[in-house]
Design an enzyme around this catalytic site. Structure first.
Site, PDB file in Angstrom:
ATOM      1  N   LYS A 203       0.842  -1.202   0.000  1.00  0.00           N
ATOM      2  CA  LYS A 203       0.000   0.000   0.000  1.00  0.00           C
ATOM      3  C   LYS A 203       0.881   1.256   0.000  1.00  0.00           C
ATOM      4  O   LYS A 203       0.697   2.155  -0.797  1.00  0.00           O
ATOM      5  CB  LYS A 203      -0.918  -0.014   1.234  1.00  0.00           C
ATOM      6  CG  LYS A 203      -1.796   1.210   1.345  1.00  0.00           C
ATOM      7  CD  LYS A 203      -2.763   1.126   2.517  1.00  0.00           C
ATOM      8  CE  LYS A 203      -3.440   2.477   2.720  1.00  0.00           C
ATOM      9  NZ  LYS A 203      -4.361   2.505   3.834  1.00  0.00           N
ATOM     10  N   GLU A 209      10.643  -4.843   4.341  1.00  0.00           N
ATOM     11  CA  GLU A 209      10.696  -6.267   4.003  1.00  0.00           C
ATOM     12  C   GLU A 209      10.338  -6.478   2.530  1.00  0.00           C
ATOM     13  O   GLU A 209      11.006  -7.218   1.801  1.00  0.00           O
ATOM     14  CB  GLU A 209       9.704  -7.063   4.866  1.00  0.00           C
ATOM     15  CG  GLU A 209      10.017  -7.092   6.353  1.00  0.00           C
ATOM     16  CD  GLU A 209       9.366  -5.944   7.123  1.00  0.00           C
ATOM     17  OE1 GLU A 209       9.188  -4.846   6.536  1.00  0.00           O
ATOM     18  OE2 GLU A 209       9.052  -6.134   8.307  1.00  0.00           O
ATOM     19  N   GLY A 263      -4.824  -1.629   5.001  1.00  0.00           N
ATOM     20  CA  GLY A 263      -4.030  -2.769   4.523  1.00  0.00           C
ATOM     21  C   GLY A 263      -4.704  -4.104   4.799  1.00  0.00           C
ATOM     22  O   GLY A 263      -4.808  -4.964   3.919  1.00  0.00           O
ATOM     23  N   ARG A 264      -5.194  -4.290   6.026  1.00  0.00           N
ATOM     24  CA  ARG A 264      -5.774  -5.597   6.383  1.00  0.00           C
ATOM     25  C   ARG A 264      -7.165  -5.794   5.792  1.00  0.00           C
ATOM     26  O   ARG A 264      -7.769  -6.844   5.948  1.00  0.00           O
ATOM     27  CB  ARG A 264      -5.777  -5.776   7.905  1.00  0.00           C
ATOM     28  CG  ARG A 264      -6.422  -4.647   8.686  1.00  0.00           C
ATOM     29  CD  ARG A 264      -6.060  -4.741  10.168  1.00  0.00           C
ATOM     30  NE  ARG A 264      -6.510  -3.594  10.941  1.00  0.00           N
ATOM     31  CZ  ARG A 264      -5.821  -2.464  11.087  1.00  0.00           C
ATOM     32  NH1 ARG A 264      -4.665  -2.324  10.468  1.00  0.00           N
ATOM     33  NH2 ARG A 264      -6.275  -1.482  11.827  1.00  0.00           N
ATOM     34  N   GLU A 349      -4.709  -6.399  14.840  1.00  0.00           N
ATOM     35  CA  GLU A 349      -4.212  -5.089  14.408  1.00  0.00           C
ATOM     36  C   GLU A 349      -5.328  -4.048  14.513  1.00  0.00           C
ATOM     37  O   GLU A 349      -5.072  -2.860  14.669  1.00  0.00           O
ATOM     38  CB  GLU A 349      -3.674  -5.158  12.965  1.00  0.00           C
ATOM     39  CG  GLU A 349      -2.656  -4.079  12.663  1.00  0.00           C
ATOM     40  CD  GLU A 349      -1.886  -4.299  11.372  1.00  0.00           C
ATOM     41  OE1 GLU A 349      -0.670  -4.567  11.412  1.00  0.00           O
ATOM     42  OE2 GLU A 349      -2.493  -4.202  10.291  1.00  0.00           O
ATOM     43  N   HIS A 380      -4.707 -32.600  17.834  1.00  0.00           N
ATOM     44  CA  HIS A 380      -3.573 -33.440  18.240  1.00  0.00           C
ATOM     45  C   HIS A 380      -2.416 -32.596  18.754  1.00  0.00           C
ATOM     46  O   HIS A 380      -1.283 -33.076  18.814  1.00  0.00           O
ATOM     47  CB  HIS A 380      -3.137 -34.322  17.066  1.00  0.00           C
ATOM     48  CG  HIS A 380      -4.204 -35.306  16.690  1.00  0.00           C
ATOM     49  ND1 HIS A 380      -4.366 -36.505  17.345  1.00  0.00           N
ATOM     50  CD2 HIS A 380      -5.201 -35.224  15.780  1.00  0.00           C
ATOM     51  CE1 HIS A 380      -5.410 -37.149  16.825  1.00  0.00           C
ATOM     52  NE2 HIS A 380      -5.946 -36.388  15.873  1.00  0.00           N
ATOM     53  N   LYS A 508       9.434  -0.522  13.691  1.00  0.00           N
ATOM     54  CA  LYS A 508       9.973  -0.209  12.359  1.00  0.00           C
ATOM     55  C   LYS A 508      11.090   0.832  12.474  1.00  0.00           C
ATOM     56  O   LYS A 508      12.139   0.707  11.868  1.00  0.00           O
ATOM     57  CB  LYS A 508       8.866   0.348  11.452  1.00  0.00           C
ATOM     58  CG  LYS A 508       7.831  -0.674  11.008  1.00  0.00           C
ATOM     59  CD  LYS A 508       6.846  -0.018  10.049  1.00  0.00           C
ATOM     60  CE  LYS A 508       5.630  -0.872   9.806  1.00  0.00           C
ATOM     61  NZ  LYS A 508       4.593  -0.226   9.030  1.00  0.00           N
TER      62      LYS A 508
END
Ligand code: F6P
Length: 540
Positions: A203, A209, A263-264, A349, A380, A508
């Site tokens: 965005k 990253e 973003g999400r 978030e 399990h 960041k």
């Protein structure tokens, strides 16, 4: 507003403190419970009867929604008010998927024409890639697509591509998010640069990253095809055209979106490009239509039938009145294996906040920890703790009943396991049941008594069961919108701004200074622990 000042909150607190029957007893004394605490909409059945609730609980919860002005909040979001108050932005992921032509205004301008224009470009581009018309530097068609992004620019499309694998008929789609180079290099290992398309999805187009991965991917491509190959092998999805151009991607190969898409919540925008490439434009349109149907249901259904509202209020009951600090997401379809990770970002978030939108600190719990794994695998691993651990952790059991390619023999077991776990959490196992079971097997009385504390457990553990008729793109769209709107309702009632995420910024900033230190190009000093770690790393 502070929800704890509402009369409904006080009534809920009083209600929670009053003696509450065990779920077993509630089912035994109320034959209609299983049919009364169920709602169905948009192909999703929500059975919430295995929560520690009664009619009074629901009545108080609906009053809480009313007293918190939930309806006004809902309208404000859909109508494009700047409800993301700390960033002065509207929140309009719902406009990305609306099936209606009623204008949606931001600063007096209808956003629908721009949304649809970008979607047409995405669809046309995808069709060229899917048909083989889009060719790489050697004139060959594209067989593999690598989406480079992180957070909302990764989790949504990745989760959907995985969920809809049975519908995939396009190029193979891979996702690289981690800045650890092995994520990229292991992905590229088997790929042919001449037939690989990269989508750089960000965005802001400033995320370290993503840019680090994109630069290395670019170098890999240029080594094989030269600089001129970039135009045929790199496209971008972003709101930041200047940064895209600065990176060296022609903005003719960029698909835009807007700052009013969080973003999400961006999966429904051009960030969904990997999905369109994998399943085609029609499949993506069906995903949008499913989400739009849920949005409409959310806007119009009465609170008592409204799936996002019910899910949200039950969550508030569990978090604020029963003290449950975490929530498990347990999908029983393997292709939903990234759903818990997607919902983690969506929920944590959005509602992982300790101040309200008005800047006042909260004195009540907000967003729970969200975690989970596909159901039978979780059984399990960590279900032991769900059944017998000291914390009460509500579970959402999610099961889509039909999927293309399902094997009947497995399906029975899949369904049985899902239903068995919610029943076990609800009923538990009494000492008497253990005694009867073990003595029928001929175990000595002394041994039985010694094992009873270990083999019996309390039950009364809350869960929801969500049954989807199928896991088509349409059904998946409805499921995802259900959770998005659930998070919205909870944030509204808790008085939060669910659409910013300032908490992730400090890390960041610090990372950028530490990178400078590691590179020997300056950077500030840090606390003693961080300095000691830097010293240790420097000696290696
Ligand atoms: O660091 C958090 C975050 O800002 C998320 O909200 C976002 O989805 C992610 O980073 C990626 O951001 P971008 O799409 O700008 O690269």
């Amino acid at each position: 507003m502070n929800p704890t000042t509402t009369p409904a909150w006080a009534r809920l607190a009083e209600h929670a403190a009053s003696p509450q029957a065990h779920l077993r007893e509630r089912f035994a004394t109320d034959p209609e419970r299983a049919t009364r605490f169920v709602a169905k909409a948009c192909g999703i059945l929500l059975d919430y009867s295995k929560n520690r609730i009664c009619d009074d609980t629901l009545r108080h919860l609906f009053a809480l929604a009313d007293e918190s002005d939930l309806r006004t909040h809902i309208l404000a979001m859909f109508e494009g008010e700047a409800i993301n108050s700390t960033e002065h932005r509207a929140v309009l992921h719902t406009a990305l998927r609306t099936q209606s032509d009623v204008p949606v205004l931001v600063d007096g301008q209808d956003v629908l024409p721009a949304i649809r224009a970008v979607r047409e470009r995405v669809n046309a581009f995808s069709e060229r890639v899917r048909s083989g018309d889009w060719q790489g530097f050697s004139g060959e068609s594209i067989t593999d697509v690598v989406n480079i992004g992180i957070g909302g620019s990764d989790l949504g499309p990745l989760m959907v591509v995985e969920a809809l694998k049975p519908y995939a008929d396009g190029p193979r789609v891979h996702f690289v998010s981690n800045v650890d180079s092995l994520h990229l290099t292991q992905t590229l290992k088997t790929l042919d640069p001449a037939r690989t398309l990269f989508i750089v999805a960000s965005k802001t187009f400033t995320t370290t990253e993503t840019l680090t991965n994109a630069r290395s991917a670019r170098a890999w491509l240029v080594a094989a095809g030269g600089e001129s190959a970039v135009a045929k092998h790199f496209v971008a999805v972003s709101t930041n055209a200047a940064k895209v151009a600065e990176f060296g991607i022609d903005t003719a190969n960029m698909f835009g979106f807007w700052d009013w898409v969080g973003g999400r919540y961006s999966l429904w925008s051009a960030i969904g490009l990997p999905v369109v490439l994998a399943i085609g434009p029609a499949g993506f349109e069906a995903l949008l239509a499913g989400a739009a149907e849920m949005d409409l249901h959310f806007r119009t259904a009465p609170l008592a039938e409204n799936l996002p509202v019910l899910l949200a209020l039950l969550g508030i009951w569990n978090v604020n009145f029963l003290g449950c600090a975490s929530q498990v997401i347990s999908p029983y379809n393997q292709t939903l294996h990234r759903l818990p990770a997607f919902l983690q970002q969506l929920d944590m978030e959005s509602n992982g906040k300790q101040v309200r939108a008005d800047g006042e600190p909260v004195d009540y719990a907000t967003g729970p920890v969200i975690w989970g794994e596909p159901g039978t695998n979780g059984q399990h691993a960590y279900f032991q703790l769900l059944h017998q651990g000291t914390a009460v952790i509500p579970v959402d059991f999610i099961l889509a009943l039909k999927q293309p390619g399902q094997l009947d023999a497995h399906r029975t077991s899949q369904i049985a396991n899902c239903l068995a776990q919610s029943a076990a959490l609800m009923q538990g196992k009494t000492a008497e049941e253990v005694r009867t079971e073990m003595s029928a097997k001929g175990v000595a009385a002394k041994e039985i008594e010694a094992l009873i504390p270990h083999r019996s457990f309390p039950g009364n553990r809350p869960s929801n069961t969500l049954l989807l008729d199928d896991l088509s793109p349409h059904a998946l769209g409805a499921l995802l919108a259900l959770y998005e709107q659930k998070v919205f309702v909870q944030g509204s009632i808790w008085g939060l701004n669910s659409f910013d995420q300032w908490g992730v910024e400090l890390g960041k900033q610090l990372a950028s200074g530490i990178e400078q230190r590691l590179a020997g190009t300056g950077g500030p000093g840090y606390d003693a622990s961080t300095e000691a770690l830097l010293g240790y790393i420097g000696q290696l």
